[in-house]
Each structure stands twice: as C-alpha cells, then as structure tokens.
Scaffold this motif. Structure first.
Motif, PDB file in Angstrom:
ATOM      1  N   SER A 296      40.272  12.484  60.783  1.00 15.30           N
ATOM      2  CA  SER A 296      41.668  12.514  60.351  1.00 15.30           C
ATOM      3  C   SER A 296      41.833  12.787  58.863  1.00 15.30           C
ATOM      4  O   SER A 296      42.832  13.357  58.448  1.00 15.30           O
ATOM      5  N   ASP A 297      40.880  12.397  58.037  1.00 10.99           N
ATOM      6  CA  ASP A 297      40.976  12.595  56.596  1.00 10.99           C
ATOM      7  C   ASP A 297      40.508  14.012  56.260  1.00 10.99           C
ATOM      8  O   ASP A 297      39.358  14.357  56.505  1.00 10.99           O
ATOM      9  N   PRO A 298      41.388  14.843  55.671  1.00  9.27           N
ATOM     10  CA  PRO A 298      40.993  16.222  55.352  1.00  9.27           C
ATOM     11  C   PRO A 298      39.806  16.300  54.390  1.00  9.27           C
ATOM     12  O   PRO A 298      39.012  17.236  54.468  1.00  9.27           O
ATOM     13  N   ARG A 299      39.651  15.313  53.505  1.00 12.97           N
ATOM     14  CA  ARG A 299      38.502  15.315  52.587  1.00 12.97           C
ATOM     15  C   ARG A 299      37.206  15.104  53.360  1.00 12.97           C
ATOM     16  O   ARG A 299      36.189  15.737  53.073  1.00 12.97           O
ATOM     17  N   GLN A 300      37.241  14.202  54.354  1.00 16.43           N
ATOM     18  CA  GLN A 300      36.051  13.964  55.178  1.00 16.43           C
ATOM     19  C   GLN A 300      35.744  15.198  56.025  1.00 16.43           C
ATOM     20  O   GLN A 300      34.584  15.558  56.211  1.00 16.43           O
ATOM     21  N   GLN A 301      36.785  15.849  56.542  1.00 21.21           N
ATOM     22  CA  GLN A 301      36.592  17.066  57.333  1.00 21.21           C
ATOM     23  C   GLN A 301      35.977  18.155  56.464  1.00 21.21           C
ATOM     24  O   GLN A 301      35.070  18.871  56.893  1.00 21.21           O
ATOM     25  N   HIS A 302      36.440  18.270  55.227  1.00 22.31           N
ATOM     26  CA  HIS A 302      35.888  19.259  54.296  1.00 22.31           C
ATOM     27  C   HIS A 302      34.414  18.952  54.023  1.00 22.31           C
ATOM     28  O   HIS A 302      33.575  19.865  54.022  1.00 22.31           O
ATOM     29  N   LEU A 303      34.103  17.690  53.800  1.00 22.21           N
ATOM     30  CA  LEU A 303      32.721  17.284  53.577  1.00 22.21           C
ATOM     31  C   LEU A 303      31.859  17.642  54.785  1.00 22.21           C
ATOM     32  O   LEU A 303      30.764  18.201  54.641  1.00 22.21           O
ATOM     33  N   LEU A 304      32.345  17.339  55.968  1.00 23.08           N
ATOM     34  CA  LEU A 304      31.603  17.644  57.198  1.00 23.08           C
ATOM     35  C   LEU A 304      31.342  19.150  57.301  1.00 23.08           C
ATOM     36  O   LEU A 304      30.232  19.580  57.626  1.00 23.08           O
ATOM     37  N   THR A 305      32.347  19.954  56.997  1.00 22.20           N
ATOM     38  CA  THR A 305      32.200  21.409  57.044  1.00 22.20           C
ATOM     39  C   THR A 305      31.137  21.881  56.051  1.00 22.20           C
ATOM     40  O   THR A 305      30.281  22.711  56.387  1.00 22.20           O
ATOM     41  N   GLN A 306      31.150  21.333  54.841  1.00 21.99           N
ATOM     42  CA  GLN A 306      30.190  21.736  53.816  1.00 21.99           C
ATOM     43  C   GLN A 306      28.772  21.280  54.169  1.00 21.99           C
ATOM     44  O   GLN A 306      27.802  21.998  53.933  1.00 21.99           O
ATOM     45  N   VAL A 307      28.650  20.080  54.723  1.00 27.75           N
ATOM     46  CA  VAL A 307      27.339  19.571  55.145  1.00 27.75           C
ATOM     47  C   VAL A 307      26.759  20.487  56.221  1.00 27.75           C
ATOM     48  O   VAL A 307      25.578  20.863  56.170  1.00 27.75           O
ATOM     49  N   ARG A 308      27.572  20.859  57.186  1.00 28.06           N
ATOM     50  CA  ARG A 308      27.100  21.752  58.254  1.00 28.06           C
ATOM     51  C   ARG A 308      26.702  23.118  57.708  1.00 28.06           C
ATOM     52  O   ARG A 308      25.708  23.706  58.150  1.00 28.06           O
ATOM     53  N   ALA A 309      27.467  23.630  56.750  1.00 28.26           N
ATOM     54  CA  ALA A 309      27.136  24.933  56.154  1.00 28.26           C
ATOM     55  C   ALA A 309      25.793  24.872  55.436  1.00 28.26           C
ATOM     56  O   ALA A 309      24.956  25.784  55.578  1.00 28.26           O
ATOM     57  N   LEU A 310      25.564  23.812  54.683  1.00 26.02           N
ATOM     58  CA  LEU A 310      24.292  23.673  53.965  1.00 26.02           C
ATOM     59  C   LEU A 310      23.129  23.529  54.938  1.00 26.02           C
ATOM     60  O   LEU A 310      22.073  24.146  54.760  1.00 26.02           O
ATOM     61  N   ARG A 311      23.328  22.743  55.981  1.00 28.31           N
ATOM     62  CA  ARG A 311      22.258  22.611  56.985  1.00 28.31           C
ATOM     63  C   ARG A 311      21.950  23.960  57.617  1.00 28.31           C
ATOM     64  O   ARG A 311      20.792  24.300  57.857  1.00 28.31           O
ATOM     65  N   GLY A 312      22.990  24.738  57.891  1.00 29.63           N
ATOM     66  CA  GLY A 312      22.792  26.066  58.466  1.00 29.63           C
ATOM     67  C   GLY A 312      21.981  26.960  57.548  1.00 29.63           C
ATOM     68  O   GLY A 312      21.081  27.682  57.994  1.00 29.63           O
ATOM     69  N   GLU A 313      22.276  26.896  56.242  1.00 32.21           N
ATOM     70  CA  GLU A 313      21.513  27.700  55.279  1.00 32.21           C
ATOM     71  C   GLU A 313      20.065  27.236  55.188  1.00 32.21           C
ATOM     72  O   GLU A 313      19.157  28.065  55.082  1.00 32.21           O
ATOM     73  N   LEU A 314      19.852  25.938  55.228  1.00 33.20           N
ATOM     74  CA  LEU A 314      18.478  25.432  55.198  1.00 33.20           C
ATOM     75  C   LEU A 314      17.676  25.952  56.380  1.00 33.20           C
ATOM     76  O   LEU A 314      16.510  26.313  56.253  1.00 33.20           O
ATOM     77  N   HIS A 315      18.317  25.999  57.537  1.00 34.53           N
ATOM     78  CA  HIS A 315      17.613  26.411  58.751  1.00 34.53           C
ATOM     79  C   HIS A 315      17.380  27.917  58.802  1.00 34.53           C
ATOM     80  O   HIS A 315      16.629  28.390  59.655  1.00 34.53           O
TER      81      HIS A 315
END
Length: 126
Positions: free
Chosen positions: A41-60
């Motif tokens: 529900s918190d847009p800041r947490q959603q943004h964080l989740l999106t960025q975390v997933r993007a970084l994990r994708g780049e690592l992989h």
C-alpha cells in the motif's frame, strides 16, 4: 483422466504449448516457476520493491556471480520477501542492505541500480 475440456486447473501440455506449469528438457534442464502477488500500500515501499527486483535482475545477468554478488543477492532476496510478506521492509534489514550497498564494489552495469535502491531505502527510512 478428466473429461473433455476439464483439466481441473492443473498443468496442461499440448505439443507446442505448455500452460499452468513448468517443464525442463535435456540432461541439464531446469524448470523454475514463480508466481507472486504482492500488494504493497505504501508507494515508497512499492518503489523500493521495484528497485530491489531490478537490481537482482541485473545481478543475475552477470556471466558469473562473485561471492559479494551472491551475498548481495541473498540480502536483496530477503528484503523482497519481507516486503512481500509484511508490506514493508524491516528497518534493521534495510539498514544492513544499505550498508552492504554503500560498500559494494558494483560493476558499471549495476551501479545505476545500486544507486536507485539506496535512494529508495532513504525514502523509506529517512
């Protein structure tokens, strides 16, 4: 076997098509199926989740992960699961991730994503 048109909601395999499951073929085949529904529900947490997933994708995308990469990926995965489970990242967990990212000798390919995750953590934790 179920009747015509009734697959019971399970996997269905047809020559040239697979739905509802994962299949792997060959001596070194590997099937991975991931289904996630995360409502944050918190847009800041959603943004964080999106960025975390993007970084994990780049690592992989890297040809070979270093020990530092694997440790970073493990912490990112922990944050991803925590946000998915609780709707927010635990402050201690986010603090550890922030410290690791600040020390992380990121390759040029992941530098922008590392910066994006650090900025997202700063928005969440202040």
């Amino acid at each position: 076997m179920s009747g015509d048109g009734d697959n019971g909601g399970g996997a269905h395999v047809q020559i040239g098509s697979i739905t509802g499951g994962s299949q792997a073929f060959g001596a070194h085949g590997r099937a991975v199926s991931t289904n996630q529904t995360v409502v944050v529900s918190d847009p800041r947490q959603q943004h964080l989740l999106t960025q975390v997933r993007a970084l994990r994708g780049e690592l992989h995308q890297a040809a070979e992960l270093t020990a530092d990469d694997e440790a970073l990926d493990a912490e990112l995965g922990e944050v991803e699961r925590e946000i998915g489970r609780a709707g927010h990242g635990d402050s201690g967990l986010l603090g550890r991730l922030r410290a690791r990212l600040e020390q992380y000798g990121a390759a040029a390919a992941t530098a922008a994503s590392v910066t994006a995750v650090l900025q997202a953590i700063a928005q969440v934790t202040g």
